[in-house]
Design a protein around this motif. Structure first.
Motif, mmCIF file in Angstrom:
data_model
loop_
_atom_site.group_PDB
_atom_site.id
_atom_site.type_symbol
_atom_site.label_atom_id
_atom_site.label_comp_id
_atom_site.label_asym_id
_atom_site.label_seq_id
_atom_site.Cartn_x
_atom_site.Cartn_y
_atom_site.Cartn_z
ATOM 1 N N GLY A 1 0.820 -1.198 0.000
ATOM 2 C CA GLY A 1 0.000 0.000 0.000
ATOM 3 C C GLY A 1 0.856 1.251 0.000
ATOM 4 N N CYS A 2 0.449 2.221 0.776
ATOM 5 C CA CYS A 2 1.144 3.513 0.825
ATOM 6 C C CYS A 2 2.603 3.361 1.241
ATOM 7 C CB CYS A 2 0.440 4.432 1.821
ATOM 8 S SG CYS A 2 -1.352 4.547 1.592
ATOM 9 N N LEU A 3 2.891 2.281 1.973
ATOM 10 C CA LEU A 3 4.230 2.116 2.553
ATOM 11 C C LEU A 3 5.280 1.721 1.523
ATOM 12 C CD1 LEU A 3 3.099 0.247 5.767
ATOM 13 C CD2 LEU A 3 3.422 2.689 5.431
ATOM 14 N N LYS A 4 4.834 1.424 0.312
ATOM 15 C CA LYS A 4 5.815 1.113 -0.730
ATOM 16 C C LYS A 4 6.724 2.316 -0.980
ATOM 17 C CE LYS A 4 2.977 -0.308 -3.978
ATOM 18 N NZ LYS A 4 1.689 -0.366 -3.277
ATOM 19 N N CYS A 5 6.127 3.498 -0.926
ATOM 20 C CA CYS A 5 6.927 4.709 -1.136
ATOM 21 C C CYS A 5 7.226 5.429 0.183
ATOM 22 C CB CYS A 5 6.204 5.662 -2.083
ATOM 23 S SG CYS A 5 6.002 4.999 -3.746
#
Lengths: 729, 388
Positions: free
Chosen positions: B363-367
């Protein structure tokens, strides 16, 4: 020499000094306790029941299948042989009270654990422990990227998906502990604890500027040293303690770059920072006192100073940071606790509990300007201090012989510092903060409980709680460009009304059968106020039944079933190109879990025992989202947008279904030895789409870069058969 | 610290403690029956029959009461019995009890001799009556009546389950207590005043009238609640929700025996919330997750406030113990622009589009990969958003 090393050596010197300060053995002999006046005499038939027992178990197991999910914490992920080595060695010298112990668990596995102890009971004791704790991700990436898990990582470009070898993502902790105590004089005791933990490996990370696969290098050392001196008098107990802890990271910075980019160009590099060395020193004093026979008080005061003042690695790279940016954060967070409790019995049938507590985290880190890259949103460091004061009063009155009524109230006030902000255009909105803050919170909780023992064979309780939270106005955070401030109330500080009920009932309808029923219900209602977005409601329901049945002293059957449902309703908004309202979204999220456990054991004969266990779970996660597009925005994107030919589709539900079977038989008719057979079968079924695209194909990082393919096995099963020989003495 | 340093430290510490004089800590209760100091609740219902544990029917007791003329042989037998009565078996001064409760009658009870309570060289260790009361009435069976119970009687799960049986479930909290909880716990607290028990009074367990013996088993050298594999089962006897959470796919390794509940909680009470070992939630978590302690250049405010804002330490359905799956979790606080307010969904294929990529994989944690905090001073919007 680093500070932790100095402290450790200092501790050793203190221990040496202590050794020199104590009387020599001859003197100690004089001061030794008088020889025990009572000794035991026992018949040969009684001795086996009274003497401590030691056990050594050796065996071999074979595992077949795949268990990436179950093997997360023992690293036994596939087929293979396993050595089964366990021991419980206990020697006790009855004349001196000296214990010598050794506990060994899983010596042939990656989660091994060894603990050695030496103690003269009532005088001193020491324990040395070693524990190894792996944690391996239950999926496997196949990546072309190089240097993964190091300080210099290269993203493949152009990338062909799936090329490159499998990469193991995981860490391992090697923890060594030492604990000791020594009794001085009559009522004084000194305790010492030391921990050294090496954590190595890697964990999943990203390049930051794009969804690309990297691995964070883990090479950490955690050290902890604690000591406290206790006074343990009859009416007064005091403890004076110190605890120091140190975190050290062998790496501070990772440089990531694409393999086709020119490394001479600063902008081609992505510098990813790592956690830096930090340390904390805590001093505390706590105690309890019998004020009167009916009043007992306890207290604790502690002060903790945590700092992080390492050199910031990005400050060394020319052209990366502002001239005003610090080379060291000079981070400092001071925590302070003052707490007092009073337990009293003003009436024979009334017990009162009173508590007053103050806890503060004071962040004394300087405010530094770090970023001016966006002209409207300067970015500073964000030191935030929180101070909470809690008062609690709870009384339990015995209404009748078997009925207790408890009523209580608790109030918590929190003072919350709002970090430095910018109003660059003087519109009353903090352009630096993306989320609203609140300067204070006020929460009051009421509790009512009725406990009743119906008979010697039945008892139950009902507990009701209500909590109301409110606070100051939410600040106006960064505006949504051109359309006003961020309109969201973060759930952990928003106005909330919480209701909770718990019902528990114990029943033993006949002696061999025990039944326990319990149910819990919690509902949170969040008040939207003027902020349209944020969590609206949360609810948890639990229903559980446990039973045990022991028809004879040779049979035991246990069973339990639990159903827990967690739900959340969330309201959010979407704005196109950051300017115009495009849609509102109402999310209905739900986790429903059913768990079942069954167990049976039988002492078939004096020499033969067998048993079996079955454990089954089914968890279903549902992600429903209602999207209400703004009819006034004619150019709005569709609810599920498309970009470069890729379309978003609603999230499916996920059902996970782990199962475990375990059976054993133990034959102890071999003199002091026994033979044990274990059979275990594990099964994991899941349609988790976390590492998939909507068509079910494996997730691939990047488009023109990276190409790392993620593979997760949604259907795993494994069978283990083991045989071991134990000897007891 | 390198290995020689560690070795030096450990060696010297062991030496220091081992050469120190043995000066056993003498408790205030020494030489005095705890039962004399503990006043059982006068309003406690009379104890019920505990037939599985009692001594009724003991032949020797019957002979004691038989009275009448004695032959010489009977006299000698009585003298032998009298002598036997003074020999301790499992605990100091237990002869009067173990005369009847011997290995044939109550073998499991004698296993208390294997425990710390059974160290006769330690003057502080109790005898049977310290915990069970003087129980004078219990020594004689009135004619035509059942033998009276000991003064303090502890609950048992079932009469058919031996005290040291390893069973899966234990309904401790609402177990059928035969004596009042005050009387039972008073017997323990009269001696046990260690600092880990300082906050017992006022603790959640104390106010709920949980008895020490609801969790601890004394007549065994394998007290389940002190063993990694056994402790959670004892706790789950009452804490059902935690049992279901630990069975979720993402959890701390408690079911695997790598951690126990008491690694984070002190069941005897503490100055922290939820009986946590630390003074706060975060202080407890930082013991193992010290890298999150910071402070960071860019601090994510919920991180320093309370780890539970984003994580449920007992277990969740989302990786890394997250309470909700991104982007929903992140949108609890960040929901406005096209990117932050993006619709949750799975992309049909490879994409780096920032409004399509917030749900798949991490999710958002990829970036936003340094979500707990970043130490980057790079003059870039990325650094303040936990992407550096």
């Amino acid at each position: 020499m680093s500070r932790p090393r100095k402290t450790m050596i200092l501790a050793a010197l203190v221990a040496l000094l202590h050794a020199g300060a104590v009387p020599d053995p001859a003197t100690a002999e004089e001061d030794a306790p008088e020889a025990p006046t009572a000794t035991r005499e026992m018949s040969e038939t009684a001795a086996p029941f009274v003497k401590p027992e030691s056990r050594i178990s050796l065996g071999l197991g074979i595992r077949d299948g795949v268990r990436e999910q179950f093997g997360v914490f023992d690293n036994a992920r596939g087929s293979g042989l396993e050595a089964l080595l366990e021991a419980d060695l206990t020697l006790r010298d009855d004349t001196t009270g000296r214990w010598t112990t050794a506990r060994v668990r899983n010596l042939g596995r990656d989660n091994r654990n060894v603990c050695l102890g030496l103690e003269t009971q009532g005088a001193w004791g020491a324990e040395l422990g070693f524990r190894q704790m792996p944690r391996i991700a239950p999926y496997t990436p196949y990546s072309n990227n190089s240097g993964l898990g190091t300080t210099s990582q290269v993203v493949a470009k152009p990338a062909t998906p799936g090329l490159g070898g499998p990469v193991t993502i995981g860490t391992r902790r090697d923890r060594t502990t030492f604990e000791a105590y020594k009794v001085f004089a009559k009522d004084f005791r000194v305790n010492l604890s030391v921990r050294n933990e090496e954590k190595s490996g890697n964990r999943q990370w990203g390049r930051g500027s794009a969804p690309e696969f990297l691995l964070e290098p883990i090479d950490w050392t955690i050290r902890e040293f604690g000591t406290h001196v206790d006074y343990l008098g009859k009416g007064l107990q005091l403890a004076l303690g110190y605890n120091g802890s140190w975190f050290e990271n062998s790496n501070a910075l990772v440089d990531a770059i694409a393999n086709t980019d020119n490394p001479a160009v600063l902008g081609n590099h992505t510098y990813l920072t790592l956690p830096l060395d930090n340390q904390a020193h805590k001093f505390e004093v706590s105690g309890g006192i019998d004020l009167t026979p009916e009043n007992h008080g306890t207290f604790k005061v502690s002060y903790n100073r945590a700092t992080q003042n390492e050199h910031l690695p990005t400050s060394e790279i020319t052209g990366l940071a502002l001239a005003s940016a610090p080379a060291s954060l000079q981070g400092e967070v001071n925590s302070f606790l003052a707490q007092g409790n009073l337990s009293s019995r003003p009436l024979a049938n009334l017990k009162l509990e009173t508590q007053l507590r103050y806890f503060a985290d004071e962040d004394r880190t300087p405010t530094w300007l770090i970023t001016t890259a966006n002209p409207n949103i300067n970015v500073h460091t964000t030191p935030i201090s929180l101070r909470s004061t809690t008062g609690k009063l709870e009384g339990t009155y015995r209404l009748a012989d078997r009925t207790h009524l408890t009523a209580g109230v608790e109030r918590r006030l929190q003072d919350r510092e709002i970090p430095y902000g910018n109003d660059n255009v003087s519109d009353g909105m903090d352009d630096e903060r993306f989320v609203p803050f609140r300067s204070d919170l006020d929460e009051t909780t009421y509790k009512l409980q009725l406990r009743h023992t119906f008979s010697e064979l039945a008892s139950g309780s009902l507990t009701l709680q209500q909590a109301d939270r409110e606070g100051s106005e939410l600040t106006k955070s960064v505006k949504i460009m051109g359309s006003g401030p961020g309109k969201i109330a973060p759930f952990h500080i928003s106005d909330r009304e919480r209701r909770r009920a718990r019902l528990a009932f114990d029943l033993r309808p006949m002696d061999p059968l025990g039944v326990q029923l319990s149910s819990e219900f919690t509902e949170d209602r969040f008040q939207p106020g003027v902020d349209p977005y944020g969590r609206r409601k949360g609810r948890t329901q639990l229903y559980s039944v446990d039973a045990d049945y022991a028809p004879t002293n040779h049979w035991l059957v246990t069973a339990w079933y639990s159903r827990q449902i967690d739900e959340e309703w969330l309201s959010t908004g979407r704005f196109d190109t950051n300017t115009t309202h495009e849609a509102d979204k109402n999310s209905d999220l739900r986790d429903g879990a059913d768990s079942l456990g069954l167990g049976i054991s039988n002492q078939f004969s004096r020499a033969l025992k067998f048993g079996a266990e079955f454990h089954w779970d089914r968890v279903k996660s549902r992600y429903q989202e209602e999207i209400i597009t703004d009819p006034t925005n004619a150019g709005a994107d569709p609810a599920y947008p498309t970009a470069a030919g890729v379309t978003l589709t609603p999230l499916p539900s996920i059902v996970s279904n782990p199962q475990k079977w375990h059976a054993f038989a133990e034959y102890s008719g071999l003199g002091p030895g026994s033979l044990r057979f274990d059979v275990e079968h594990e099964r994991w079924e899941s349609d988790d789409w976390s590492w998939e695209f909507s068509d079910g194909s494996p997730f691939v990082y990047g488009t023109t870069t990276d190409g790392t393919v993620m593979l997760a096995n949604g259907s795993q099963s494994s069978t283990f058969v083991g045989i071991s020989y134990s000897t007891r003495y | 610290m390198n290995i020689p340093h560690r070795f030096l430290f450990l060696l010297t510490a062991i030496l220091a403690f081992s050469v120190a004089p043995a000066d056993p800590f003498v408790f205030a209760g020494e030489g005095t029956s705890v039962a004399e100091k503990v006043s059982p609740d006068p309003d406690t219902p009379p104890a019920a029959t505990l037939s599985g544990e009692e001594i009724a029917g003991k032949e020797t007791a019957g002979r004691m009461e038989a009275g009448g003329e004695k032959t010489e042989a009977e006299g000698e037998e009585e003298a032998e019995e009298e002598k036997a009565r003074k020999i301790d078996t499992a605990l100091r001064d237990d002869a009067e009890c173990t005369f009847c409760h011997e290995e044939e009658d109550s073998p499991a009870l004698l296993k208390i001799g294997r425990t710390k309570h059974g160290v006769v060289a330690d003057k502080r260790t109790p005898t049977c009556t310290n915990c069970h009361g003087k129980s004078r009435a219990h020594l004689r069976t009135p004619e035509g009546q059942e033998r009276p119970k000991p003064d303090i009687i502890y609950p048992r799960r079932s009469l058919n389950v031996p005290p040291d049986a390893v069973i899966d479930r234990d309904f401790g909290q609402f177990g059928i207590a035969r004596s009042s909880v005050d009387a039972m716990n008073g017997a323990c607290l009269a001696c046990h005043r260690e600092s880990r028990l300082t906050f017992w009074s006022g603790s959640a367990h104390a106010t709920q009238d949980v008895a020490c013996t609801s969790c601890h088993e004394l007549h065994t050298d394998h007290d389940r609640v002190t063993e990694p594999g056994g402790q959670p089962k004892v706790c789950f006897g009452c804490h059902k929700s935690q049992r279901t959470l630990f069975n979720r796919p993402s959890h701390h390794p408690v079911p695997e025996g790598q951690m126990v509940c008491s690694d984070c909680h002190n069941p005897h009470g503490s100055a922290g919330p939820k009986s946590l070992r630390g003074d706060s939630v975060n202080e407890t978590c930082y013991r193992c997750h010290m890298e999150k302690r910071g402070p960071f250049v860019h601090m994510h405010p919920p991180v320093m406030e309370d780890c539970r804002i984003c994580h449920n330490p007992h277990g969740t359905t989302v990786a890394d113990l997250l309470i909700s799956r991104p982007p929903f979790l992140c949108q609890e606080c960040h929901s406005d622009t096209a990117h932050r307010g993006q619709v949750a969904g799975l992309p049909g294929g490879r994409t780096t589009n920032s409004v399509l990529i917030g749900s798949a994989a991490r999710g958002c944690l990829k970036c936003h990969t340094n979500i707990h905090g970043s130490n980057s001073t790079e003059n870039s919007t990325s650094s303040g958003r936990f992407r550096r």
